[in-house]
Enzyme design. Structure first.
Site: not given
Ligand code: BV8
Ligand code: ZN
Length: 246
Positions: A119, A101
């Site tokens: 992404h 991602q």
């Molecule tokens: C889509 C690029 C249709 C940009 C990104 C309501 C309910 C459900 C879904 C939705 C909803 N409303 C809207 C949606 C859909 C939406 C969505 O999911 N929204 C969320 C906010 C609810 N999704 C979309 O819009 C997607 N498109 O759905 O299109 C479709 C569907 C199916 C098939 C075809 C089409 C597009 C989403 C993509 C957006 N762009 N990135 C940029 O980077 O600037 S998403 C971006 O945020 C990242 O790429 C990543 O995906 C996400 C962040 O999440 P994580 O990577 O998990 O990071 P986070 O900070 O959350 O967590 C960090 C983790 O690391 C923690 O768990 C922590 O414990 C851990 N950690 C910390 N330190 C360590 C560690 N792990 C290991 N080692 C360590 N040392």
């Protein structure tokens, strides 16, 4: 909460491994995750600068956001977790598939080759009107709009990034790889963003035998109950030496 184990992950000669990574795998390289700083960038909710609406409304702000991300990524190095996955890829060859991602290039700089950035990628740009001109390699930092290059069709170039509300890249290939994997490893993602957060459910609920599913990270993700095993700890500490070839 499924069993958390200190054990090794044993990979058999017939196993196919699908790995999904998130921002957590780059945390030990100094790159902030989305949940760090409360998910804020310069006071903006990340979800507000990473959307087509933000681009329409204020493309200069969006380019300042991604230019900062480019500088941060350039200033960071792959960590032991990136290298451990590159080594696993070398051991498994075509029985290994990596989907991230993350838009940073630390997996590639860590030695990974067979990788999909679902992404998008930080150091690539494209025409905002998708006029068909090729995707460009682009390391530019643009603080003001007049610095932003134009496509040959005259439109502005935008980051080659999948914003919220946009369709992720290579979904058909990803779905095929989830269908045929025997093991799904998820590393460093909170399970808050879809469709990536659904992959573990797809691997468990698919026809035929469900895949074994492992989560590696310091805390349980939102979709923790879909994992057969949770390995708690930092990726850079848990991934090296975690895999045992049968
Ligand atoms: C889509 C690029 C249709 C940009 C990104 C309501 C309910 C459900 C879904 C939705 C909803 N409303 C809207 C949606 C859909 C939406 C969505 O999911 N929204 C969320 C906010 C609810 N999704 C979309 O819009 C997607 N498109 O759905 O299109 C479709 C569907 C199916 C098939 C075809 C089409 C597009 C989403 C993509 C957006 N762009 N990135 C940029 O980077 O600037 S998403 C971006 O945020 C990242 O790429 C990543 O995906 C996400 C962040 O999440 P994580 O990577 O998990 O990071 P986070 O900070 O959350 O967590 C960090 C983790 O690391 C923690 O768990 C922590 O414990 C851990 N950690 C910390 N330190 C360590 C560690 N792990 C290991 N080692 C360590 N040392
Ligand atoms: Zn164009």
């Amino acid at each position: 909460m499924p069993a958390s184990s200190q054990n090794k992950i044993r990979i058999g000669s017939h196993d196919r491994v699908f790995v999904l990574t998130g921002a957590g795998i780059s945390a030990e390289s100094g790159l902030k995750t989305f949940r760090d700083d409360g998910g804020l960038w310069a006071g903006h909710r990340v979800e507000t600068v990473a959307t087509p609406e933000a681009w329409e409304h204020d493309p200069e702000l969006v380019w300042q956001f991604y230019s900062q991300r480019r500088r941060d990524a350039t200033a960071s190095e792959p960590n032991a977790a990136h290298r451990a996955l590159a080594q696993l890829e070398k051991q498994l060859g075509e029985r290994f598939f990596l989907c991230t991602q993350n838009v940073d290039d630390l997996h590639e700089r860590g030695g990974s080759a067979n990788i999909v950035h679902m992404h998008g990628e930080l150091f690539k740009s494209r025409c905002e009107d998708d006029c068909g001109s090729p995707i460009l390699a682009d390391e530019g930092n643009y603080e003001s709009l007049d610095e932003v290059p134009r496509c040959k069709c005259g439109s502005r170039i935008r980051p080659h990034i999948v914003w919220f509300g946009e369709i992720p890249l290579e979904m058909p290939r990803i779905e095929k790889e989830i269908e045929r994997c025997t093991m799904l490893l998820v590393v460093g993602t909170s399970g808050a963003v879809y469709p990536a957060a659904s992959f573990v459910h797809w691997a468990r609920r698919r026809a035929g035998s469900p895949a074994q599913t492992f989560y590696i990270g310091p805390e349980a993700p939102l979709n923790v109950n879909a994992f057969t095993e949770v390995i708690l700890g930092k990726a850079g500490e848990r991934l090296p030496g975690l895999f045992e070839m049968e």
